[in-house]
Enzyme design. Sequence first.
Site, PDB file in Angstrom:
ATOM      1  N   HIS A  34      -9.909   6.747  10.599  1.00 22.18           N
ATOM      2  CA  HIS A  34      -8.734   5.072  10.262  1.00 22.18           C
ATOM      3  C   HIS A  34      -8.508   5.053  11.647  1.00 22.18           C
ATOM      4  O   HIS A  34      -7.813   4.502  12.329  1.00 22.18           O
ATOM      5  CB  HIS A  34      -7.716   6.041   9.357  1.00 22.18           C
ATOM      6  N   HIS A  40     -15.112  -0.665  -0.362  1.00 22.65           N
ATOM      7  CA  HIS A  40     -14.355   0.615  -1.353  1.00 22.65           C
ATOM      8  C   HIS A  40     -13.557   1.000  -0.882  1.00 22.65           C
ATOM      9  O   HIS A  40     -13.380   1.530  -0.638  1.00 22.65           O
ATOM     10  CB  HIS A  40     -15.681   1.984  -0.879  1.00 22.65           C
ATOM     11  N   SER A  64      -7.287   2.635   3.829  1.00 22.59           N
ATOM     12  CA  SER A  64      -7.879   1.311   4.340  1.00 22.59           C
ATOM     13  C   SER A  64      -7.158   0.214   3.880  1.00 22.59           C
ATOM     14  O   SER A  64      -6.976  -1.429   5.010  1.00 22.59           O
ATOM     15  CB  SER A  64      -9.210   1.529   4.794  1.00 22.59           C
ATOM     16  N   GLU A  97     -13.565  -3.161  -5.497  1.00 22.17           N
ATOM     17  CA  GLU A  97     -12.907  -1.446  -5.744  1.00 22.17           C
ATOM     18  C   GLU A  97     -13.712  -1.668  -7.348  1.00 22.17           C
ATOM     19  O   GLU A  97     -13.571  -2.473  -8.454  1.00 22.17           O
ATOM     20  CB  GLU A  97     -11.899  -1.143  -5.759  1.00 22.17           C
ATOM     21  N   ASP A 148     -18.870  -4.698  -7.704  1.00 27.28           N
ATOM     22  CA  ASP A 148     -19.518  -3.340  -6.945  1.00 27.28           C
ATOM     23  C   ASP A 148     -19.613  -3.929  -5.457  1.00 27.28           C
ATOM     24  O   ASP A 148     -20.282  -5.556  -5.144  1.00 27.28           O
ATOM     25  CB  ASP A 148     -21.057  -3.861  -7.149  1.00 27.28           C
ATOM     26  N   GLY A 149     -18.924  -3.607  -4.222  1.00 29.91           N
ATOM     27  CA  GLY A 149     -18.621  -3.961  -2.668  1.00 29.91           C
ATOM     28  C   GLY A 149     -20.202  -4.426  -2.018  1.00 29.91           C
ATOM     29  O   GLY A 149     -19.452  -5.443  -1.393  1.00 29.91           O
ATOM     30  N   ASP A 206     -17.529   2.052   3.407  1.00 31.48           N
ATOM     31  CA  ASP A 206     -17.270   3.668   3.401  1.00 31.48           C
ATOM     32  C   ASP A 206     -17.710   4.857   1.261  1.00 31.48           C
ATOM     33  O   ASP A 206     -16.424   4.604   0.808  1.00 31.48           O
ATOM     34  CB  ASP A 206     -15.918   4.135   3.401  1.00 31.48           C
TER      35      ASP A 206
END
EC number: 2.1.1.266
Length: 304
Positions: free
Chosen positions: A27, A50, A111, A129, A157-158, A178
Amino acid sequence: MALVTIECMFSYRHAFHAGNHADVLKHTVLIATLQHLLQKDAALTVLDTHAGAGLYRLDGDYASTSAESAGGILRLVPPAAPPALAPALQDYVDMVRAFNQGDATRVYPGSPFITQRLLRAQDKLKLFELHPTDARSLAGNIAQLEAGRQVAVLQEDGFEGVKKFIPPPARRALVLCDPSYEIKSDYLRVQALLQDALKRFATGVYAVWYPIIPRAEAHDLPRRLKTLAQKAGKPWLHATLTVKSSKLASPAAGEGARRPGLPASGMFVVNPPFTLQGVLREALPQMAQLLAQDRNASHTLEVG
């Protein structure tokens, strides 16, 4: 068999790890990157592959069970706050504190909320997500912002979902990737995502977080990402933070060897802001000093 696979896919919950040392690194890099990118007037699209639940209670059941924030953000805020922090680390602490009232730090922004707090009216945020519980929590948390069409929550699904937004209309984007890496295939999917994204949109900024653990895939990932960036002729930055040894802890009498938890993590950024190297050169040594859990604490910073 399919049920087992689904359970494994959805076993990871970031709530257990919110505010740990890896979040401090991730971050801090995210905020410093966004601060630079948002200096230009043109709209920015941020894609978070994610996103998690977005907000976390550090005194809740999940985070208090692991207590990982005690070795991360809680070392940087009152009453443990050091007298002076590097500017990037101070910006990170100020961001977290903005989500809390009084002296206590009970809420940790993930995030999605860090990013949304920094964005301007013309910017867009796409949050992916797949975990059904976290996706519901994320949607509920984001709804409280009343951000309208600026923020979109997508339960998908990212790795695949970002493709439909690259390149964005204004040709400016930051992709944060991530995953949990609990599934070994995540390492290859991160590599495939970057390779595809650089073909679609070579000037985008791509920030990848990964755990540094005793697993071949984890050690190979930054090398593979570096190769992709070099082949594309793009600059890159690689920062790592180690807080303790990765060796198994010595067992107490009558106990088996205890796993030490996550010892280190890294951030790999393709097309990093030119200011990021200087910012991290100042912040990383302080992170390693303040978050150290044993004498093996260290940091690295490479650019190319």
